[in-house]
Structures are given as C-alpha cells and as structure tokens.
Design an enzyme around this catalytic site. Structure first.
Site, PDB file in Angstrom:
ATOM      1  N   ASP A  90       0.869  -1.151   0.140  1.00  7.84           N
ATOM      2  CA  ASP A  90      -0.222  -0.023   0.536  1.00  7.84           C
ATOM      3  C   ASP A  90       0.873   1.350   0.023  1.00  7.84           C
ATOM      4  O   ASP A  90       1.810   1.234  -0.074  1.00  7.84           O
ATOM      5  CB  ASP A  90      -1.352  -0.194   0.778  1.00  7.84           C
ATOM      6  CG  ASP A  90      -0.283   0.533   2.258  1.00  7.84           C
ATOM      7  OD1 ASP A  90       0.847  -0.100   2.670  1.00  7.84           O
ATOM      8  OD2 ASP A  90      -1.153  -0.163   3.386  1.00  7.84           O
ATOM      9  N   ASP A 263      -8.072  -7.358   1.343  1.00  7.02           N
ATOM     10  CA  ASP A 263      -7.009  -7.411   2.560  1.00  7.02           C
ATOM     11  C   ASP A 263      -7.103  -7.159   3.464  1.00  7.02           C
ATOM     12  O   ASP A 263      -8.655  -5.893   3.330  1.00  7.02           O
ATOM     13  CB  ASP A 263      -5.753  -6.628   2.539  1.00  7.02           C
ATOM     14  CG  ASP A 263      -5.681  -5.036   2.394  1.00  7.02           C
ATOM     15  OD1 ASP A 263      -5.578  -4.538   3.512  1.00  7.02           O
ATOM     16  OD2 ASP A 263      -6.033  -4.645   1.584  1.00  7.02           O
ATOM     17  N   CYS A 301     -12.405 -29.078   9.778  1.00 12.40           N
ATOM     18  CA  CYS A 301     -11.882 -28.270   8.657  1.00 12.40           C
ATOM     19  C   CYS A 301     -10.240 -28.927   8.457  1.00 12.40           C
ATOM     20  O   CYS A 301      -9.980 -29.975   9.163  1.00 12.40           O
ATOM     21  CB  CYS A 301     -11.682 -27.252   9.830  1.00 12.40           C
ATOM     22  SG  CYS A 301     -10.008 -25.617   9.432  1.00 12.40           S
ATOM     23  N   CYS A 303      -6.908 -27.052   8.371  1.00 14.56           N
ATOM     24  CA  CYS A 303      -6.176 -26.650   8.826  1.00 14.56           C
ATOM     25  C   CYS A 303      -6.171 -27.339   9.629  1.00 14.56           C
ATOM     26  O   CYS A 303      -6.054 -28.106  10.195  1.00 14.56           O
ATOM     27  CB  CYS A 303      -6.556 -25.157   9.093  1.00 14.56           C
ATOM     28  SG  CYS A 303      -7.263 -25.213  10.982  1.00 14.56           S
ATOM     29  N   CYS A 306      -6.937 -27.011  13.549  1.00 18.82           N
ATOM     30  CA  CYS A 306      -8.402 -28.078  13.459  1.00 18.82           C
ATOM     31  C   CYS A 306      -7.488 -30.071  13.364  1.00 18.82           C
ATOM     32  O   CYS A 306      -8.508 -30.688  13.287  1.00 18.82           O
ATOM     33  CB  CYS A 306      -8.949 -27.996  12.479  1.00 18.82           C
ATOM     34  SG  CYS A 306      -9.841 -26.544  12.916  1.00 18.82           S
ATOM     35  N   HIS A 332      -5.909 -20.884  11.239  1.00 20.86           N
ATOM     36  CA  HIS A 332      -7.261 -20.989  11.364  1.00 20.86           C
ATOM     37  C   HIS A 332      -7.746 -20.122  10.874  1.00 20.86           C
ATOM     38  O   HIS A 332      -8.144 -20.550   9.534  1.00 20.86           O
ATOM     39  CB  HIS A 332      -8.043 -21.800  12.603  1.00 20.86           C
ATOM     40  CG  HIS A 332      -9.434 -21.971  12.280  1.00 20.86           C
ATOM     41  ND1 HIS A 332     -10.067 -23.410  11.466  1.00 20.86           N
ATOM     42  CD2 HIS A 332      -9.996 -21.025  12.355  1.00 20.86           C
ATOM     43  CE1 HIS A 332     -11.462 -23.086  11.541  1.00 20.86           C
ATOM     44  NE2 HIS A 332     -11.659 -21.563  12.128  1.00 20.86           N
TER      45      HIS A 332
END
Length: 366
Positions: A90, A263, A301, A303, A306, A332
């Site tokens: 940015d 974002d 999930c 991930c 998890c 997560h």
C-alpha cells in the site's frame, strides 16, 4: 508487468487470473497483511500451507523501520522476507492520516510525525514512489488522501481532487517495469464523487484500481450501497481491489458486486485475541465454555490447528499467553478465509455462485 484475464462472470461475481512478476494469482483472492514484512505469527512456510497466493506489506511502516534503503540493499522485499510469491505494498496514505501525529497536508504532500518516536517526515507522491520502487513489490498503490467517516462533502471533494492530482504525479515518476501501479478511487459515501473519481482515474489507464475510503467506520449497508453504484463504472478488464475489508460476510458481499481482491488485518488481529472464524460466525475460544471441549475449532476444517488440536487445548494456550496458541488461531483464520475464497471462485466457475451465496448466509451469524 501485470496481466489480468477474466475467466468467468456469474452475475457480477468474477473469477480471473492475475499474472505478476512473481507468479499467477487466482481471483477473487484475500491477501494476508504482513505490515512489517511479516504476517503476524506466521512464517512463509505457514503461508504456503494455508495457500496464500499474495500478501500485503505496509509502505509507511517499512519506511520508518527498517527503512526502504535497507530493504533494497537486502535485494528487495521478496528476498528480505523470504517470500517468493507476489506482494502488494500500500502507499501508506491511510496510515499517515490515521496513525501519524501533527500531520500537515499541502498540495506538495504530507508532513507528519512518526507514531514510533515523534520524528518529523514528509511524504509526497514522488517520495512514496521512491519507497515503493525500492521495496520492489509486484503491485504498488498510488499515494492518496483518505477521508475519515463521517466527513463533510467539501472535505471529501478536496481529498478526491488531491488524490487524482497525486495519482498523476505517481504515474509520471513510477519507472519500475516489473511493478504494476494501481490507482485508488476515493469519494467517501457520495455517489457523485465516487463516479467523478472513477472517471478521472480510468482516464489515466492504470492496470488496476483500489477502492479506498471504505470500511473506515461506516455501517456495512452504506459500504454495499457505495459499491453498487461504483462497480458498474469500473473497467471489466482490470482488477478491482477493495482495501481494508476482511470479514467473511463482507468478502462474499464484495465478490457478489464484482470485487477481485481484498486485504485486512482482521483475521490475524482477532486471532491474537482468541477469536476464530467458523461457518456459523465468530467463536471466542478463550471463553470458559470451551475449557473441556475436545472438538476442533471447526468440524471438517483441514487446517493444521483443527487437524491436530482441540478447542480445550487452544483455549489453555491462549489463556496462558503461550505464543503457540496465537499461532494456531492465526493459521485457522487465514486458512478459513483463503478456503472461503477458493470455494467462492469454484462456485463462480461452475455458475453456482448464487446458490453458494444463499447457503453461506443461511449459516452465517454476525
């Protein structure tokens, strides 16, 4: 430098491919925020595992510390932080206007004092381009003037006019051929000003466009209404980036209106407070209700958190101020958002986004 290809449109929702100097990005996409050249609590390897395709870093913060000259000496931002996929920087405009003390805005630029040590600095469009080109991200943003919410129309118009003039100056001095420069549409919640800003920036023919000045405190319905009026004006063949938005419901609503890129610090920030996203809304895992809950943060999930740890264990880590707990909640949350964007993209390509939209909001609770 940058090439965008629109693959499929389902209603206003878009699935595309964005080609950069450091690889392809499948859109729509969420970009994790690495403010200080690091996504908080995550390593580049972790980001690979959650399938991050592009991350964002902050020009204002990296200018103040460690300095853009040092990053350039290290070989640029990619080499400095050991991230070989695309990066967007940015311009620092939002931070200058929200974090810096005693700022003074003139036609030339902004004089401000650092939020770190109070030292005095000056950002002009030319200076910001010098910084962003030294950092060497794949996508750089023009230096804009971000209006607060609420703000009178005269103030918003003045910010818009400076943003257009500064965009021209940024464009004139930006020379790095392996870096794309995006314009930023301003105009607050005034539809006529948004139209004016869009028309002026489209005439400058940037390769992509950010939508700034939203998600700054206004109610969500007003943000959606602004997008409803603005997005039909934007070029079909250029990526659209809604800046600073990261709540799952806002991502779905943004895609439904034609946004390609998002974002936000939200997923990593709430993770550090012991809060995680689920299909049904936010879950505050630090709450006592989960002290003996041995199920994962979210059933189904995939991930790392998890697949290996329970709510009870993660709650224990968070309550004990163990860094590993914040690492797991961050993994997560980023996995959740990136998987959400992947599912959205697949539904667009399959022509079933409207069904996805209905099913998402049938489960989601604010």
């Amino acid at each position: 430098m940058l090439n965008y290809k629109l693959l499929k449109q389902d209603g206003e929702a878009r699935a595309g491919l964005l080609e950069t100097a450091h690889g392809l990005i499948e859109t729509p996409i969420f970009m994790p925020v690495g403010t200080q050249a690091s996504v908080k609590a995550m390593s580049p390897r972790d980001l690979d595992e959650v399938k991050a395709q592009i991350i964002l870093s902050n020009t204002y913060h990296l200018y103040l510390r460690p300095g853009h000259d040092l990053v350039a000496e290290a070989g640029g931002l990619h080499r400095f932080m050991h991230w070989d996929k695309p990066i967007l920087t940015d311009s620092g405009g939002f931070q200058v206007f929200s974090l810096a003390k005693l700022r003074d805005i003139t036609e030339d630029g902004v004089t401000f004092r650092s939020h770190i040590d109070g030292s005095k600095h000056f950002f002009s469009p030319e200076k910001v381009m010098e910084i962003e080109q030294a950092l060497g991200a794949d996508i750089a943003m023009v230096f804009d003037v971000c209006s607060p919410y609420p703000a009178p129309k005269e103030q918003v118009m003045d910010a818009l006019e400076k943003t257009t003039r500064w965009a021209k100056r940024c464009q004139q001095c930006h020379k790095r051929e392996d870096q794309a420069l995006f314009g930023i549409v301003q105009g607050g919640l005034f539809n006529d000003l948004r139209r004016r800003s869009a028309e002026e920036l489209i005439e400058l023919d940037f390769p992509g466009y950010g939508i700034g000045g939203l998600s700054v405190g206004e109610p969500k319905p007003l943000m959606y209404d602004c997008m409803d009026h603005l997005l039909p004006l934007m070029p079909l063949d250029k990526p659209r980036y809604l800046m600073g938005v990261g709540s799952p419901d806002c991502l779905v609503e943004g895609v439904a209106r034609g946004i390609d890129m998002f974002d936000c610090v939200l997923p990593t920030r709430i993770a550090r407070n012991g809060t995680v996203f689920t299909r049904h809304g936010k879950l505050v895992v630090r709450n006592a209700a989960y002290a003996r809950d041995f199920s994962p943060l979210e059933e189904g999930c995939t991930c790392y958190a998890c697949q290996n740890f329970s709510r009870a264990y993660i709650r224990h880590l968070v309550k004990a101020n163990e860094i590993f707990g914040l690492h797991l909640t961050t993994i997560h949350n980023l996995h959740f958002l990136l998987k959400l964007m992947q599912d959205i993209r697949e539904s667009i390509l399959a022509g079933t986004f409207s069904t996805f939209y209905k099913e998402f909001f049938a489960n989601w609770q604010e």
